[in-house]
Design a protein around this motif. Structure first.
Motif, PDB file in Angstrom:
ATOM      1  N   GLY A 191       0.812  -1.214   0.000  1.00 29.33           N
ATOM      2  CA  GLY A 191       0.000   0.000   0.000  1.00 29.33           C
ATOM      3  C   GLY A 191       0.843   1.260   0.000  1.00 29.33           C
ATOM      4  O   GLY A 191       0.531   2.230  -0.708  1.00 29.33           O
ATOM      5  N   MET A 205      -5.729   2.071  -1.967  1.00 29.11           N
ATOM      6  CA  MET A 205      -6.762   1.160  -1.454  1.00 29.11           C
ATOM      7  C   MET A 205      -7.213   0.187  -2.534  1.00 29.11           C
ATOM      8  O   MET A 205      -7.426  -0.997  -2.260  1.00 29.11           O
ATOM      9  CB  MET A 205      -7.943   1.966  -0.919  1.00 29.11           C
ATOM     10  CG  MET A 205      -7.615   2.793   0.318  1.00 29.11           C
ATOM     11  SD  MET A 205      -8.978   3.826   0.885  1.00 29.11           S
ATOM     12  CE  MET A 205     -10.087   2.596   1.540  1.00 29.11           C
ATOM     13  N   LEU A 206      -7.356   0.680  -3.773  1.00 28.66           N
ATOM     14  CA  LEU A 206      -7.828  -0.175  -4.865  1.00 28.66           C
ATOM     15  C   LEU A 206      -6.836  -1.294  -5.176  1.00 28.66           C
ATOM     16  O   LEU A 206      -7.189  -2.481  -5.172  1.00 28.66           O
ATOM     17  CB  LEU A 206      -8.068   0.680  -6.116  1.00 28.66           C
ATOM     18  CG  LEU A 206      -8.445  -0.088  -7.381  1.00 28.66           C
ATOM     19  CD1 LEU A 206      -9.774  -0.798  -7.191  1.00 28.66           C
ATOM     20  CD2 LEU A 206      -8.511   0.850  -8.588  1.00 28.66           C
ATOM     21  N   THR A 256      -4.247  -2.350  -3.436  1.00 27.82           N
ATOM     22  CA  THR A 256      -3.959  -3.208  -2.298  1.00 27.82           C
ATOM     23  C   THR A 256      -5.104  -4.178  -2.041  1.00 27.82           C
ATOM     24  O   THR A 256      -4.870  -5.328  -1.628  1.00 27.82           O
ATOM     25  CB  THR A 256      -3.685  -2.346  -1.051  1.00 27.82           C
ATOM     26  OG1 THR A 256      -2.708  -1.365  -1.377  1.00 27.82           O
ATOM     27  CG2 THR A 256      -3.169  -3.183   0.083  1.00 27.82           C
ATOM     28  N   SER A 257      -6.328  -3.741  -2.294  1.00 26.99           N
ATOM     29  CA  SER A 257      -7.468  -4.653  -2.150  1.00 26.99           C
ATOM     30  C   SER A 257      -7.357  -5.823  -3.118  1.00 26.99           C
ATOM     31  O   SER A 257      -7.705  -6.959  -2.770  1.00 26.99           O
ATOM     32  CB  SER A 257      -8.774  -3.884  -2.407  1.00 26.99           C
ATOM     33  OG  SER A 257      -8.950  -2.876  -1.455  1.00 26.99           O
ATOM     34  N   VAL A 294     -10.427  -8.164   1.487  1.00 26.57           N
ATOM     35  CA  VAL A 294     -10.354  -6.900   0.738  1.00 26.57           C
ATOM     36  C   VAL A 294     -10.458  -5.709   1.690  1.00 26.57           C
ATOM     37  O   VAL A 294      -9.695  -4.729   1.585  1.00 26.57           O
ATOM     38  CB  VAL A 294     -11.472  -6.853  -0.319  1.00 26.57           C
ATOM     39  CG1 VAL A 294     -11.646  -5.443  -0.869  1.00 26.57           C
ATOM     40  CG2 VAL A 294     -11.155  -7.814  -1.459  1.00 26.57           C
ATOM     41  N   ALA A 323      -7.630  -2.859   2.412  1.00 24.26           N
ATOM     42  CA  ALA A 323      -7.875  -1.426   2.170  1.00 24.26           C
ATOM     43  C   ALA A 323      -7.476  -0.591   3.392  1.00 24.26           C
ATOM     44  O   ALA A 323      -6.882   0.486   3.255  1.00 24.26           O
ATOM     45  CB  ALA A 323      -9.350  -1.208   1.828  1.00 24.26           C
ATOM     46  N   ALA A 350      -3.815  -0.326   3.520  1.00 28.40           N
ATOM     47  CA  ALA A 350      -3.317   0.635   2.525  1.00 28.40           C
ATOM     48  C   ALA A 350      -3.345   2.052   3.080  1.00 28.40           C
ATOM     49  O   ALA A 350      -2.424   2.845   2.835  1.00 28.40           O
ATOM     50  CB  ALA A 350      -4.169   0.552   1.257  1.00 28.40           C
TER      51      ALA A 350
END
Length: 301
Positions: free
Chosen positions: A46, A77-78, A80-81, A203, A207, A210
């Motif tokens: 992240g 966040m995107l 790393t999810s 997920v 996030a 991150a």
């Protein structure tokens, strides 16, 4: 008194970061009863995604700081999810019905893989970042100084905790997560898509990690491929200290560890701060094995 308040603020901001990471540990444990040892590396990824995003948008000419920070946060966040979802699909789902030692070893292997993966892609050297959000808020006639980044870290963590608590308590996804935590087989019989709920749990934890990774990048201004190991261990310690499986406990454990580190570094010295942290963990577990807010497991007969 001024120095005490300064260390208190430093400890709260550090504890907020540990708490955000610890929530990922405790959520996964609450759902599948296993520890995701690759979660520290998810946090490290992240921070790298945030750094790469900042360099990319700088190259595109986006220099307005609030917009740049928002893009960094969303991108971190995107991506790393996606990594969190992939870890669950590769390292956990195929081994869900195996003996508990198998996914444990798989998670450790995934952790080592992610470390080396980032080392190969980004190099072994530390990556610096210039201060994006300079400036301080001064209190008590300038005796206490709080950087805007640390202040933002505490505020963002509080907002995320409120939002996250509402999500768990008031949404269908939260009810499904609590149902799976109680009994996955029964939840499946009642129509809950257990696989989807577990994937979304990974997920969500990724996030939050991150966010912690990006805040660490902004506060310290330097990252490397190994930062996930120690942060992961301390955040796991925070989850255990607060009570594994308890979301408020994870945040409380993170804040306690952050305060211990800050006050020990400020009044004793930074050399032994990790020893102090883990010594207090041992003492807590001796006298309260379930952690500060954990509840003893009731064995069904």
């Amino acid at each position: 008194m001024d120095y005490f308040l300064q260390q208190l603020i430093n400890g709260l901001s550090l504890g907020a970061i540990y708490g955000l990471i610890a929530i990922g540990y405790t959520m996964v444990y609450g759902i599948i009863g296993m520890i995701n040892f690759a979660h520290g590396e998810i946090y490290m990824i992240g921070s790298f995604v945030a750094l790469i995003t900042f360099l990319a948008i700088g190259a595109l000419g986006i220099t307005w700081v609030p917009l740049a920070l928002l893009i960094m946060l969303l991108a971190s966040m995107l991506f790393t999810s996606v990594y969190g979802w992939t870890v669950e699909r590769i390292a956990y789902r195929p081994l869900r019905s195996s003996p508990r030692l198998a996914p444990l070893i798989s998670a450790i292997g995934m952790s080592i893989f992610l470390q080396n993966y980032i080392q190969i892609l980004q190099g072994a050297r530390s990556k610096p970042l210039q201060p994006i959000l300079p400036g301080n808020l001064t209190l008590m006639d300038g005796a206490v100084s709080v950087s805007y980044v640390r202040l933002a870290t505490i505020i963002i963590t509080l907002v995320l905790m409120v939002g996250f608590t509402m999500l768990i308590n008031r949404t269908s996804l939260g009810r499904a997560q609590r149902a799976c935590e109680q009994d996955k087989k029964m939840a499946g019989l009642l129509g809950v898509n257990v696989d989807r709920v577990i994937s979304l749990t990974f997920v969500m934890g990724a996030a939050l990690a991150a966010v912690a990774g990006m805040m660490v990048l902004l506060i310290y201004g330097v990252i490397d491929f190994y930062i996930g190991f120690l942060a992961g261990v301390k955040s796991f310690t925070a989850a255990v200290l607060g009570g594994v499986g308890s979301l408020p406990g994870a945040m409380l454990g993170g804040v306690v560890i952050g305060l211990i580190e800050a006050f020990w570094s400020g009044y004793v010295g930074s050399e032994w701060k990790d020893v102090a942290t883990f010594s207090i963990l041992v003492l807590v577990l001796i006298f309260r094995p379930t952690g500060l807010l954990g509840r003893p497991e009731i064995e069904k007969v």
